[in-house]
Design a protein around this motif. Structure first.
Motif, PDB file in Angstrom:
ATOM      1  N   LEU A  73     -16.799  15.343  53.831  1.00 25.32           N
ATOM      2  CA  LEU A  73     -17.772  14.544  54.562  1.00 25.32           C
ATOM      3  C   LEU A  73     -18.427  13.574  53.588  1.00 25.32           C
ATOM      4  N   ASN A  74     -18.237  12.305  53.808  1.00 23.70           N
ATOM      5  CA  ASN A  74     -18.859  11.310  52.955  1.00 23.70           C
ATOM      6  C   ASN A  74     -20.307  11.073  53.368  1.00 23.70           C
ATOM      7  N   GLY A  75     -21.169  10.826  52.416  1.00 22.81           N
ATOM      8  CA  GLY A  75     -22.569  10.610  52.723  1.00 22.81           C
ATOM      9  C   GLY A  75     -23.402  11.834  52.422  1.00 22.81           C
ATOM     10  N   THR A  76     -24.712  11.678  52.576  1.00 26.12           N
ATOM     11  CA  THR A  76     -25.653  12.745  52.244  1.00 26.12           C
ATOM     12  C   THR A  76     -26.074  13.493  53.499  1.00 26.12           C
ATOM     13  N   MET A  77     -25.997  14.820  53.457  1.00 24.89           N
ATOM     14  CA  MET A  77     -26.481  15.655  54.563  1.00 24.89           C
ATOM     15  C   MET A  77     -27.972  15.896  54.398  1.00 24.89           C
ATOM     16  N   SER A  78     -28.712  15.723  55.475  1.00 25.60           N
ATOM     17  CA  SER A  78     -30.143  16.002  55.425  1.00 25.60           C
ATOM     18  C   SER A  78     -30.591  16.530  56.775  1.00 25.60           C
ATOM     19  N   VAL A  79     -31.761  17.143  56.790  1.00 24.35           N
ATOM     20  CA  VAL A  79     -32.313  17.726  58.016  1.00 24.35           C
ATOM     21  C   VAL A  79     -33.403  16.809  58.558  1.00 24.35           C
ATOM     22  N   ASP A  80     -33.248  16.371  59.801  1.00 23.32           N
ATOM     23  CA  ASP A  80     -34.283  15.610  60.500  1.00 23.32           C
ATOM     24  C   ASP A  80     -35.080  16.619  61.335  1.00 23.32           C
ATOM     25  N   THR A  81     -36.166  17.119  60.764  1.00 27.87           N
ATOM     26  CA  THR A  81     -36.921  18.196  61.404  1.00 27.87           C
ATOM     27  C   THR A  81     -37.375  17.816  62.802  1.00 27.87           C
ATOM     28  N   ALA A  82     -37.901  16.621  62.967  1.00 29.24           N
ATOM     29  CA  ALA A  82     -38.392  16.192  64.272  1.00 29.24           C
ATOM     30  C   ALA A  82     -37.276  16.175  65.311  1.00 29.24           C
ATOM     31  N   ALA A  83     -36.089  15.734  64.898  1.00 29.35           N
ATOM     32  CA  ALA A  83     -34.967  15.684  65.828  1.00 29.35           C
ATOM     33  C   ALA A  83     -34.471  17.075  66.200  1.00 29.35           C
TER      34      ALA A  83
END
Length: 480
Positions: A73-83
């Motif tokens: 998976l290219n790119g950075t994984m992050s958590v969007d808490t609000a979503a």
């Protein structure tokens, strides 16, 4: 006549609304009283939204381990808490609307407010107080208003709320119950979970997967105290491998609050003390039935340890008053409440249903790995005097589990050596919450080991481990 019913159910949670719908199907003129949320805690603040959160965590876990499956998976994984929270709340909202539709479809009236039983056959409904989030919730379209209502049969289905221990009182900012834990404004970097039952372990699993440093403190010597000891031990090892710190036989004696952190004082059974500092604390030390302000004391309705005492079909000691679900005692599970309610109204109709058999109620914990069980643990079976046969089959021996990348887990079965009766089944591993129903059905049909051994299980599936576990109990396992 407009305010007179055959049955009024107090509480619109999973037990209450299912009871009301079944009562209407049986021909009773029925109403349900609710003060806050159709669908109750389970749909709005418990079972359903937590599963939505855990699903987000599961997807995040697989994405961050994509390399294990040959993917990049290219790119950075992050958590969007609000979503993540928005999705969870959206799932609850959709199902809440669905409950309203089902009640309307079945011609069940909704009365909006807080009910108290004035006398057998009569309730008084007041306008609802503030919700758990601090503001009154508007009544659904078409709901009846507060007032006095009559019914020959009154069924209490008021559910339960988080138990509060001295010194661990939630403040909605630093010390959370499951309400706040489901709607974090941001992901805490560190978290202490007090209590290792299903609620505590699910939140520990969710927040750990999302990147928080998680510590669990349990006063009993075993996490997941109601589960089979062998299964709980396997689960613990998996949690610790994930980085969750676990203290059993320990208690939190004091919390020191700072502006944006909490220092917890922990003491083990031998008197050793230590402190840890975390951003947030989740109090998950169980729940207590909502029996207050219903008029039970005045009516002489018998209670015991915070729950209403009933017989096998929901009747209290006062004619015309019934109770089902969490308020009627453990196990405090939505599916138990639903079935208990159906049994109750069918008994009122005169159908003579089988009384609730609590030994056949499955329990599921949706952590990673999942845990599921039904019936007696090995220890409880021996305590009950059974001479037992025990079968085990590990996930690592199953082709589907290996293909899924989920080779860690165990299926365990407990049989009565004398009769071949299936006494209990216990599982830890991928998708076991979906597998357990097979053993539930088997127990309800009084299936023996011979019938289970001769059943043909599909290949390749995780369910084959259920078959192998049964065969292992009788020395016939093939793949171990």
């Amino acid at each position: 006549m407009a305010d007179t019913y055959d049955i009024i159910v107090i509480g619109g949670g999973p037990g209450g609304y299912v009871t009301a719908i079944r009562a209407a199907q049986l021909g009773f003129r029925t109403a349900v009283v609710e003060r806050e949320h159709l669908g109750g805690i389970c749909l709005n603040w418990g079972c359903i939204p937590t599963k939505a959160l855990l699903r987000s965590a599961e997807i995040y876990h697989y994405a961050t381990h994509a390399k294990d499956y040959g993917l990049v998976l290219n790119g950075t994984m992050s958590v969007d808490t609000a979503a993540v929270v928005k999705r969870s709340r959206g799932v609850s909202a959709q199902l809440n609307t669905g409950v309203g539709f089902l009640l309307k479809k079945n011609k069940v009236d909704v009365i909006w407010g807080e009910a108290a039983i004035a006398k057998p056959g009569e309730i008084v409904v007041k306008p609802p107080a503030k919700s758990v989030q601090g503001a009154p919730i508007p009544a659904p379209k078409g709901a009846k208003e507060a007032g006095t209502y009559q019914a020959k049969h009154i069924i209490i289905a008021t559910g339960a709320r988080p138990r509060v221990l001295p010194g661990l009182e939630p403040d909605k900012k630093l010390v959370w119950t499951y309400f706040e834990a489901m709607m974090p404004e941001k992901m805490p970097k560190s978290l202490l979970v007090v209590g290792s039952g299903a609620i505590g372990i699910e939140f520990a699993s969710f927040y750990r997967t999302m990147g928080a440093e998680v510590t669990v403190v349990e006063v009993l010597p075993q996490i997941l105290p109601v589960e089979d000891a062998e299964i709980a031990d396997i689960a613990r090892k998996r949690f610790e491998k994930q980085g969750i710190k676990i203290f059993t036989g320990a208690k939190v004696t004091k919390l020191d609050k700072a502006a944006d952190s909490v220092t917890a004082h922990i003491e083990d059974g031998k008197g050793a003390r230590q402190t840890i500092t975390v951003e947030r604390v989740i109090s998950a030390v169980g729940v207590v039935g909502n029996i207050e302000n219903l008029g039970l004391e005045k009516l002489g309705v018998k209670t015991d340890r915070g729950c209403i005492v009933i017989d096998g079909v929901g009747r209290t000691n006062v004619p015309g008053i019934y109770a089902i679900g969490d308020v009627a005692g453990p196990p405090m599970l939505a599916h138990k409440a639903e079935h208990e309610g159906v049994v109750c109204v069918e008994a009122i109709k005169g159908h003579h249903p089988h009384p609730m058999d609590k030994t056949m109620i499955p329990g599921c914990t949706y952590c990673h790995p999942q845990v599921a069980s039904v019936g007696l643990t090995e220890a409880k079976a021996k305590e009950a005097g059974y001479d037992v046969r025990v079968g085990r089959f590990p996930f690592v021996g199953n082709g589907k589990a290996i293909a899924l990348g989920e080779p860690d887990g165990l299926v365990k079965t407990v049989f009565d050596k004398k009769t071949g009766k299936l006494l209990g089944a216990h599982m830890v591993g991928a998708e076991v919450t979906e597998l357990i129903q097979g053993f539930v059905i088997a127990m309800n049909l009084e299936t023996t080991e011979e019938e289970l051994i001769h059943a043909v299980f599909p290949h390749p599936t995780l369910s084959e481990m259920m078959h192998e576990s049964v065969m292992d109990a009788y020395g016939r396992a093939i793949h171990i």
